[in-house]
Design a protein around this motif. Sequence first.
Motif: not given
Length: 171
Positions: A140-142, A149
């Motif tokens: 994160y943050p995505l 990810n």
Amino acid sequence: IRCQDKENIRTFINRPALGVFPGENYPQRVQNSLLRIAPKGHTEVTTMACGSCSNENACKAIFVWYRRKQRGDKSYTPEEKTSCVMNQLPGVSDLTLMSFKGAFHDRTFGTLITTHTKPVHKLDIPTKDWPIGTFPRHKYPLEEFVRENEEEDRRCLAEVEELFDRYNKCK
């Protein structure tokens, strides 16, 4: 929505815990509250006393649904009826559920098969050799870790597919 209604809270929360049979207005209470917020297309709900009961019954429902789908319109055979009470095939199922490392589904005997958090939950408890996958651990943050990810998702999905292949080969 009427889920915060004092009578609904008493009906849906306390009734299962107390083991009291619901009042005659129970179906109407469910219709006017829980089913109003249920996902579109759902026409039934089942209230449970706790998370353990919910998980236990969800697992049971999955197996019963799947076996009925396999069996079709055929009824149980005499052999199934006699073998099931002795925990033997063909009356019992040799199906499995896949769960994930780090998953917690509660501490009841049945849910421990799919719980993978702390040794204290598993030590000395007989369980099943069911597949245990790795759930993606995103950074994160995505929006800053899209590539990483996506790679994590691919890695975990490949592991799950390999588990399916391995367990399908074992029947």
